[in-house]
Design a protein around this motif. Sequence first.
Motif, PDB file in Angstrom:
ATOM      1  N   UNK A 129       0.825  -1.210   0.000  1.00 35.59           N
ATOM      2  CA  UNK A 129       0.000   0.000   0.000  1.00 35.59           C
ATOM      3  C   UNK A 129       0.859   1.259   0.000  1.00 35.59           C
ATOM      4  N   UNK A 130       1.988   1.213   0.673  1.00 36.42           N
ATOM      5  CA  UNK A 130       2.874   2.368   0.732  1.00 36.42           C
ATOM      6  C   UNK A 130       3.708   2.543  -0.535  1.00 36.42           C
ATOM      7  N   UNK A 131       4.052   1.442  -1.182  1.00 35.75           N
ATOM      8  CA  UNK A 131       5.075   1.515  -2.228  1.00 35.75           C
ATOM      9  C   UNK A 131       4.557   1.244  -3.635  1.00 35.75           C
ATOM     10  N   UNK A 132       3.281   0.988  -3.795  1.00 31.08           N
ATOM     11  CA  UNK A 132       2.728   0.765  -5.129  1.00 31.08           C
ATOM     12  C   UNK A 132       2.005   2.031  -5.583  1.00 31.08           C
ATOM     13  N   UNK A 133       2.518   2.658  -6.625  1.00 28.82           N
ATOM     14  CA  UNK A 133       1.950   3.925  -7.088  1.00 28.82           C
ATOM     15  C   UNK A 133       0.826   3.732  -8.100  1.00 28.82           C
ATOM     16  N   UNK A 134       0.898   2.674  -8.889  1.00 27.20           N
ATOM     17  CA  UNK A 134      -0.147   2.465  -9.887  1.00 27.20           C
ATOM     18  C   UNK A 134      -1.440   2.025  -9.217  1.00 27.20           C
ATOM     19  N   UNK A 135      -2.543   2.255  -9.882  1.00 30.32           N
ATOM     20  CA  UNK A 135      -3.852   1.962  -9.311  1.00 30.32           C
ATOM     21  C   UNK A 135      -4.767   1.441 -10.410  1.00 30.32           C
ATOM     22  N   UNK A 136      -5.181   0.196 -10.273  1.00 29.46           N
ATOM     23  CA  UNK A 136      -6.011  -0.448 -11.279  1.00 29.46           C
ATOM     24  C   UNK A 136      -7.439  -0.569 -10.768  1.00 29.46           C
ATOM     25  N   UNK A 137      -8.428  -0.004 -11.455  1.00 30.26           N
ATOM     26  CA  UNK A 137      -9.828  -0.141 -11.031  1.00 30.26           C
ATOM     27  C   UNK A 137     -10.268  -1.605 -11.054  1.00 30.26           C
ATOM     28  N   UNK A 138     -11.119  -1.984 -10.110  1.00 32.86           N
ATOM     29  CA  UNK A 138     -11.602  -3.366 -10.025  1.00 32.86           C
ATOM     30  C   UNK A 138     -13.103  -3.365  -9.821  1.00 32.86           C
ATOM     31  N   UNK A 139     -13.731  -4.426 -10.294  1.00 40.10           N
ATOM     32  CA  UNK A 139     -15.165  -4.597 -10.090  1.00 40.10           C
ATOM     33  C   UNK A 139     -15.413  -5.145  -8.695  1.00 40.10           C
ATOM     34  N   UNK A 186     -12.915 -11.414  -7.205  1.00 44.54           N
ATOM     35  CA  UNK A 186     -11.552 -11.786  -6.843  1.00 44.54           C
ATOM     36  C   UNK A 186     -10.600 -10.599  -6.896  1.00 44.54           C
ATOM     37  N   UNK A 187     -10.667  -9.805  -7.955  1.00 43.10           N
ATOM     38  CA  UNK A 187      -9.756  -8.670  -8.077  1.00 43.10           C
ATOM     39  C   UNK A 187      -9.983  -7.666  -6.950  1.00 43.10           C
ATOM     40  N   UNK A 188     -11.233  -7.423  -6.610  1.00 41.69           N
ATOM     41  CA  UNK A 188     -11.579  -6.532  -5.507  1.00 41.69           C
ATOM     42  C   UNK A 188     -11.044  -7.093  -4.197  1.00 41.69           C
ATOM     43  N   UNK A 189     -11.268  -8.377  -3.959  1.00 43.78           N
ATOM     44  CA  UNK A 189     -10.797  -9.025  -2.744  1.00 43.78           C
ATOM     45  C   UNK A 189      -9.275  -8.990  -2.671  1.00 43.78           C
ATOM     46  N   UNK A 190      -8.617  -9.288  -3.780  1.00 47.62           N
ATOM     47  CA  UNK A 190      -7.157  -9.309  -3.805  1.00 47.62           C
ATOM     48  C   UNK A 190      -6.576  -7.939  -3.494  1.00 47.62           C
ATOM     49  N   UNK A 191      -7.239  -6.908  -3.965  1.00 47.60           N
ATOM     50  CA  UNK A 191      -6.714  -5.561  -3.806  1.00 47.60           C
ATOM     51  C   UNK A 191      -6.897  -5.025  -2.389  1.00 47.60           C
ATOM     52  N   UNK A 192      -8.024  -5.337  -1.746  1.00 43.94           N
ATOM     53  CA  UNK A 192      -8.370  -4.645  -0.513  1.00 43.94           C
ATOM     54  C   UNK A 192      -8.405  -5.508   0.753  1.00 43.94           C
ATOM     55  N   UNK A 193      -8.558  -6.830   0.659  1.00 44.79           N
ATOM     56  CA  UNK A 193      -8.825  -7.643   1.848  1.00 44.79           C
ATOM     57  C   UNK A 193      -7.734  -7.519   2.906  1.00 44.79           C
ATOM     58  N   UNK A 194      -6.497  -7.812   2.529  1.00 46.99           N
ATOM     59  CA  UNK A 194      -5.414  -7.803   3.514  1.00 46.99           C
ATOM     60  C   UNK A 194      -5.037  -6.386   3.931  1.00 46.99           C
ATOM     61  N   UNK A 195      -5.240  -5.420   3.030  1.00 50.05           N
ATOM     62  CA  UNK A 195      -5.005  -4.025   3.397  1.00 50.05           C
ATOM     63  C   UNK A 195      -5.991  -3.602   4.482  1.00 50.05           C
ATOM     64  N   UNK A 196      -7.239  -4.058   4.365  1.00 55.04           N
ATOM     65  CA  UNK A 196      -8.246  -3.742   5.380  1.00 55.04           C
ATOM     66  C   UNK A 196      -7.862  -4.339   6.725  1.00 55.04           C
ATOM     67  N   UNK A 197      -7.369  -5.561   6.729  1.00 50.60           N
ATOM     68  CA  UNK A 197      -6.925  -6.193   7.969  1.00 50.60           C
ATOM     69  C   UNK A 197      -5.810  -5.377   8.621  1.00 50.60           C
ATOM     70  N   UNK A 220     -17.401  -0.133  -9.908  1.00 48.44           N
ATOM     71  CA  UNK A 220     -15.967  -0.145 -10.142  1.00 48.44           C
ATOM     72  C   UNK A 220     -15.298   0.661  -9.033  1.00 48.44           C
ATOM     73  N   UNK A 221     -14.362   0.038  -8.329  1.00 47.64           N
ATOM     74  CA  UNK A 221     -13.655   0.688  -7.237  1.00 47.64           C
ATOM     75  C   UNK A 221     -12.259   1.097  -7.713  1.00 47.64           C
ATOM     76  N   UNK A 222     -11.993   2.391  -7.686  1.00 46.94           N
ATOM     77  CA  UNK A 222     -10.726   2.902  -8.213  1.00 46.94           C
ATOM     78  C   UNK A 222      -9.817   3.470  -7.133  1.00 46.94           C
ATOM     79  N   UNK A 223     -10.218   3.397  -5.861  1.00 51.78           N
ATOM     80  CA  UNK A 223      -9.372   3.916  -4.792  1.00 51.78           C
ATOM     81  C   UNK A 223      -8.091   3.094  -4.687  1.00 51.78           C
TER      82      UNK A 223
END
Length: 864
Positions: free
Chosen positions: A306-316, A792-803, A322-325
Amino acid sequence: MAQNVTEIHDMGVDKKSSPYDEAHLNEKAPHDFAAEEAPVDRTVEADFNVTEQDLLEAKALADNMSLEEVRSLMEQVLKIHGNDPNFPHTIITRIEEFLGNASILANPEKHEEIICEMKIEAALITNNSPYAEVRAVVDNHDDPNMPCSTIRAWVIGLVFSGALGAINQLFSIRMPAITVGLNVAQLLAYPVGKICEKALPDVGFTLFGSRHSLNPGPFSRKEHMLITIMANVAGSTPYTNNIIWSQYLPEYFNQSYAGQFSYQILVALSTNLIGYGMAGLTRRFLVYPSYCVWPASLVTIALNNAFHTESNVPVLGPLKKIFSMSRYSFFLWATLAMFVYFWLPNYLFLALSAFSWLSWISPNNMVLSNITGFNNGLGLNPWPTFDWNVLLFDGTDPLMVPFFSTFNKFLGMFCSFFVVIGIWWSNAYYTGYLPINSNKVFDNTGDRYNISRAINEKGLFDAAKYEAYSPAYLAAGNLVVYLFFFAIYPATLVYILLNHRYEVSMGFKNLWNSLRKNKNTEADQYKDVHNRLMAVHPEVPEWWYLVILVGAIGCGIGGIAGWETYTTPAVVFYGLILCIIFVIPVGIVKAMTGMEVTLNVLAEFIGGSWVQGNALAMNYFKSFGYVTCAHAVWFANDLKLAHYVKIPPKHTFAAQVVATLVSTFICTGILNFQMNDIPNVCTDHAPNKMTCPGINTFFTASVLWGTIGPKKIFGHNGQYTVLMLGWPLGLILPVIIWYIQKKFPEKKWLRQLHPIVLLYGAMYWAPYNLSYVIPSVWIGWLSWIWCRSRFLSFWSKYNFVLSAAFTTGISVAAVIIFFSLDWAGVEVSWWGNNVVSEGCEGKACLLKHLKKGEIFGPGPGQFQ
């Protein structure tokens, strides 16, 4: 002829990446929701929960794989992952179908679909992780030239190591204690690193052919993770400080020599470093294999990304939106939200934390409160809390660990719930005179056991005083804890023997080969992408770890033999033997499930039987028996963390050892300050609530096990001999489940039954209860089953970051509440805070009551 598989997958190293271009790392391309997919693609994507970008990479590599290579690889996959509950069951079924059909090799043209599918799956397994949760946060590319062990990383890491050690040691004796955790250090290290990146000049020196600069460029993810690892190992205080306190304080053993720094540092260094030697020797069992996922590491890596990835890919995501945060923005907002919310259930509205709404209906109803109560009951409540911190009681959360772990933990606890009820309501072992679910030790009047009435002035067992006083009694919930603790130890060994003997034997082969010349350290094991990427970095030789191990043993022997500890130096080797037996089984279980089997009860049981009547010696048996294995597992977790992020092993080794040394010396210095400069420390008159509740519990437990001893409590004709049935139960349960799973291999849900996690849940009573576990089932299902299978893409992007965000928000809020309000004793009194302690929730309601002057059980002189 097809290329060698290893050569093909070396393409996983991105030769063009640099430390200045990290945007592409750990970020998957968006799913093309409108694209048409071939049936095989859809099958693989569904079975493996794989994103389209991962699937495209696998297809490109699959074209170069021969049928013979795929078949050989799948044979190894089936051996390694056949009993792996994390590995997709449908894939195992397809592999068995593929390998069991002899006509596929003879007539491949007639089986093009399954061959194509197996090639894609083989490429996916070897070019990435077979687990969706790992693919979600761990990148299968690396830049070996990215800065890692830099001057600024070491300076920041050592500062945080010293700070965490000092803070956690200083407030470890307070009631309640305060601990600054890993996520807080990881959060604070990032802005410090970025400031160094902006402010420091690019000046340095060249040593051994490498340039070392104050500012080698952008603050990298590897530098950040190295700092995090240092802070993690330094944040835990030396376990032997408990022994020092119990020796030094006048109300305990009153041994003044325990105040000597030389004695303190020797025993602290021994227990803090002894685990490294074992962790290094278990790398081929717990770090290198892909089936060792280590769920807690994924949360730490997600925060790093989360700190070091600058690119941001929208996910369903849900609701077809579509979540683009970005992950970084999501982390900040989620952390802020939890920081603000945490003040409600933990300060302003305590009823949200202990939401025991069923018992509020009739607060003094003994039956209702003991079944449903949060504080003093068994916690049977469909939604008992709105406090995320409650779910972290065992160091895990439902977003972190696989759902099968969460559900097995709940199922085990729910089954043992009826055992607790049966014991208490039948007044077995006089438990009806005691609270149903307490971890305290009681006497025959129902009061706390006064251990001073059973020992002499030297702290040794006094038989005459004991017989004139009372046996030690345990509550029903505590009896169940010991029953299933006794079961989980043999069960762990049997489970590993039945389900993972191939992986263990493979690890021993590779360990043996690593010690030989002309060695092949990957015998019988497919080399996954992360091992291949790490192959560019020199590995730490085994003898480095052995040197640390020998040094730790020497410190332990010197500390125990050099002072009047009434303990044999053989206790150090006892701890090693216990660790050698259990470290691999315990490590594999934790790496796959996130649940740790601790050896504290076994160490107490063996040590108390060996040195009965000697509580101080029992303390050392407990410390070395428990800490050696526990530290080895924790350090192996950090090694896997570095393995995932591709930190050179020698950098990790140096960071762990140096940070541990720094923390040990600082914690021991703070310990001396606490002993000598805090007036009335560890008494009711101590300033700032420095009353040492943990030390009192430690002393009581050590005297109970070391003086009264396991023989009187659990031995032949002992008070609780029936609890020894846990040992045969632990031998039988894994065999029964293993047999049923083999008998009905087509039953997917049976494969998710895990006997060790079942027992782990069954023993988590006193003081915990079902209220700590039930909410995790709903949340875990929502995340790991519903959301992951649909988005899956939404879960992959946000699940562990939320934890990570929730844990970080809680940690920061807890520190601020502690220093701004708790420290000053500021409280808020209103219904929402007072209702949690009304009726039976305030003081436990008992099944049976004594009249004044009465006792239960055998009276003085009627027991031994």
